[in-house]
Design a protein around this motif. Structure first.
Motif, PDB file in Angstrom:
ATOM      1  N   SER A  24      56.614  54.944  14.043  1.00 18.62           N
ATOM      2  CA  SER A  24      56.336  53.619  14.597  1.00 18.62           C
ATOM      3  C   SER A  24      55.421  52.841  13.656  1.00 18.62           C
ATOM      4  O   SER A  24      54.555  53.408  12.991  1.00 18.62           O
ATOM      5  CB  SER A  24      55.672  53.757  15.968  1.00 18.62           C
ATOM      6  N   ALA A  26      53.527  50.359  14.907  1.00 19.71           N
ATOM      7  CA  ALA A  26      52.616  49.674  15.825  1.00 19.71           C
ATOM      8  C   ALA A  26      51.195  49.667  15.283  1.00 19.71           C
ATOM      9  O   ALA A  26      50.745  50.637  14.670  1.00 19.71           O
ATOM     10  CB  ALA A  26      52.652  50.348  17.193  1.00 19.71           C
ATOM     11  N   VAL A  52      59.602  53.769  18.551  1.00 16.18           N
ATOM     12  CA  VAL A  52      58.924  52.613  19.145  1.00 16.18           C
ATOM     13  C   VAL A  52      58.214  53.066  20.411  1.00 16.18           C
ATOM     14  O   VAL A  52      58.571  54.080  21.012  1.00 16.18           O
ATOM     15  CB  VAL A  52      59.905  51.465  19.478  1.00 16.18           C
ATOM     16  N   ALA A  54      56.109  51.479  24.078  1.00 17.43           N
ATOM     17  CA  ALA A  54      55.859  50.319  24.931  1.00 17.43           C
ATOM     18  C   ALA A  54      54.840  50.683  25.995  1.00 17.43           C
ATOM     19  O   ALA A  54      54.806  51.818  26.476  1.00 17.43           O
ATOM     20  CB  ALA A  54      57.160  49.852  25.584  1.00 17.43           C
ATOM     21  N   GLU A  59      58.133  45.925  29.043  1.00 25.40           N
ATOM     22  CA  GLU A  59      58.152  45.833  27.575  1.00 25.40           C
ATOM     23  C   GLU A  59      59.336  46.607  27.002  1.00 25.40           C
ATOM     24  O   GLU A  59      60.029  46.137  26.094  1.00 25.40           O
ATOM     25  CB  GLU A  59      56.859  46.400  26.984  1.00 25.40           C
ATOM     26  N   LEU A  63      62.414  45.384  24.624  1.00 27.72           N
ATOM     27  CA  LEU A  63      62.708  46.014  23.330  1.00 27.72           C
ATOM     28  C   LEU A  63      64.189  46.375  23.240  1.00 27.72           C
ATOM     29  O   LEU A  63      64.842  46.148  22.214  1.00 27.72           O
ATOM     30  CB  LEU A  63      61.852  47.266  23.141  1.00 27.72           C
ATOM     31  N   ARG A  76      59.178  45.013  15.419  1.00 24.54           N
ATOM     32  CA  ARG A  76      57.913  45.751  15.418  1.00 24.54           C
ATOM     33  C   ARG A  76      57.272  45.579  16.782  1.00 24.54           C
ATOM     34  O   ARG A  76      57.409  44.528  17.412  1.00 24.54           O
ATOM     35  CB  ARG A  76      56.961  45.233  14.338  1.00 24.54           C
ATOM     36  N   GLU A  77      56.582  46.602  17.223  1.00 27.89           N
ATOM     37  CA  GLU A  77      55.910  46.518  18.513  1.00 27.89           C
ATOM     38  C   GLU A  77      54.400  46.662  18.326  1.00 27.89           C
ATOM     39  O   GLU A  77      53.941  47.232  17.329  1.00 27.89           O
ATOM     40  CB  GLU A  77      56.455  47.584  19.475  1.00 27.89           C
ATOM     41  N   GLN A  78      53.643  46.119  19.277  1.00 24.94           N
ATOM     42  CA  GLN A  78      52.178  46.204  19.258  1.00 24.94           C
ATOM     43  C   GLN A  78      51.621  45.693  17.917  1.00 24.94           C
ATOM     44  O   GLN A  78      50.985  46.417  17.164  1.00 24.94           O
ATOM     45  CB  GLN A  78      51.723  47.649  19.515  1.00 24.94           C
ATOM     46  N   ASP A  91      53.313  42.000  21.872  1.00 25.25           N
ATOM     47  CA  ASP A  91      54.051  43.182  22.318  1.00 25.25           C
ATOM     48  C   ASP A  91      55.225  43.479  21.390  1.00 25.25           C
ATOM     49  O   ASP A  91      55.533  44.640  21.121  1.00 25.25           O
ATOM     50  CB  ASP A  91      54.543  42.980  23.751  1.00 25.25           C
ATOM     51  N   ILE A  92      55.867  42.432  20.897  1.00 27.95           N
ATOM     52  CA  ILE A  92      57.014  42.585  19.993  1.00 27.95           C
ATOM     53  C   ILE A  92      57.001  41.436  18.990  1.00 27.95           C
ATOM     54  O   ILE A  92      56.727  40.291  19.361  1.00 27.95           O
ATOM     55  CB  ILE A  92      58.359  42.542  20.759  1.00 27.95           C
TER      56      ILE A  92
END
Length: 230
Positions: A24, A26, A52, A54, A59, A63, A76-78, A91-92
């Protein structure tokens, strides 16, 4: 979505000769479990994919929906944004095929009633765009989720690994379509059973096949040939 999430080279497991998902990207960790809300960990993208995470079921649903969009080439997340005294974790963040970047904040509608969060996001949006962190900021809630799209996004996320030989056969069978035909009939025509069905779903994922109606994908779903994008 053939180029999705390939910025980092995936790791290779030499014991099984399987390519493992990339880690990830994040900027913030997500707890493995929470008593107060759902947390989710998954592998999305293309091929080996990328891990990933969430912080809520909402969330994760978004995604999945963004992962299924043909115009999204990177997720990309976080993702943390900082500028002077302003700090916010998107969040995304999605990158589109056009190069446009969109920062998404996901919140249940009940959390918006007081107006305080919307006021904060107005300030975050102004600074994030001014600093060229993202081109656009959008707020997503449960009202933005179509159950049919979510159902189909889950199915398409499950067929991320390519099968070139089976997909070649599926293309040969489907490319001659005039009008619609069920996935079940096309699967029989491939002679590959479950492998053929999966290859056909890969073509739907790539946008080469289109569903005739907006409905949950099943073997009885009618699809038509769209062909490769120019």
């Amino acid at each position: 979505m053939a180029s999705l999430y390939l910025k980092k080279s995936p790791m290779l497991d030499f014991h099984s000769s399987l390519t493992l998902p990339a880690p990830s990207r994040a900027d913030r960790d997500v707890a493995n479990a929470s008593k107060g809300h759902c947390t989710a960990f998954a592998v999305l993208g293309e091929g080996a994919g990328i891990r990933v995470k969430a912080e809520s079921h909402l969330e994760f649903c978004h995604l999945l929906l963004l992962n299924a969009r043909e115009d999204v080439v990177d997720l990309r997340e976080q993702v943390r944004f900082r500028h002077r005294r302003i700090e916010h974790v998107f969040d995304i963040v999605a990158t589109l095929a056009t190069g446009k970047t969109i920062g998404f904040t996901v919140k249940p509608e009940i959390r918006l009633l007081s107006g305080r969060f919307l006021e904060k996001m107005g300030l975050v949006t102004w600074h994030a765009r001014k600093q060229d962190f993202v081109d656009e900021v959008r707020l997503l809630t449960e009202a933005d989720i179509d159950p049919v799209d979510l159902h189909n996004a889950k199915i398409l996320a499950a067929v991320r690994r390519p099968d070139p030989d089976a997909e070649h056969v599926a293309r040969a069978v489907a490319s001659g379509l005039v009008g619609g035909r069920s996935l079940q009939d096309l699967t029989v025509a491939t002679g590959l059973h479950a492998r053929g069905y999966r290859a056909l779903l890969r073509l739907v994922r790539a946008g080469v096949l289109r569903t005739v109606r907006h409905e949950p994908i099943t073997p009885k779903t009618l699809v038509c040939w769209k062909g490769d994008s120019e």
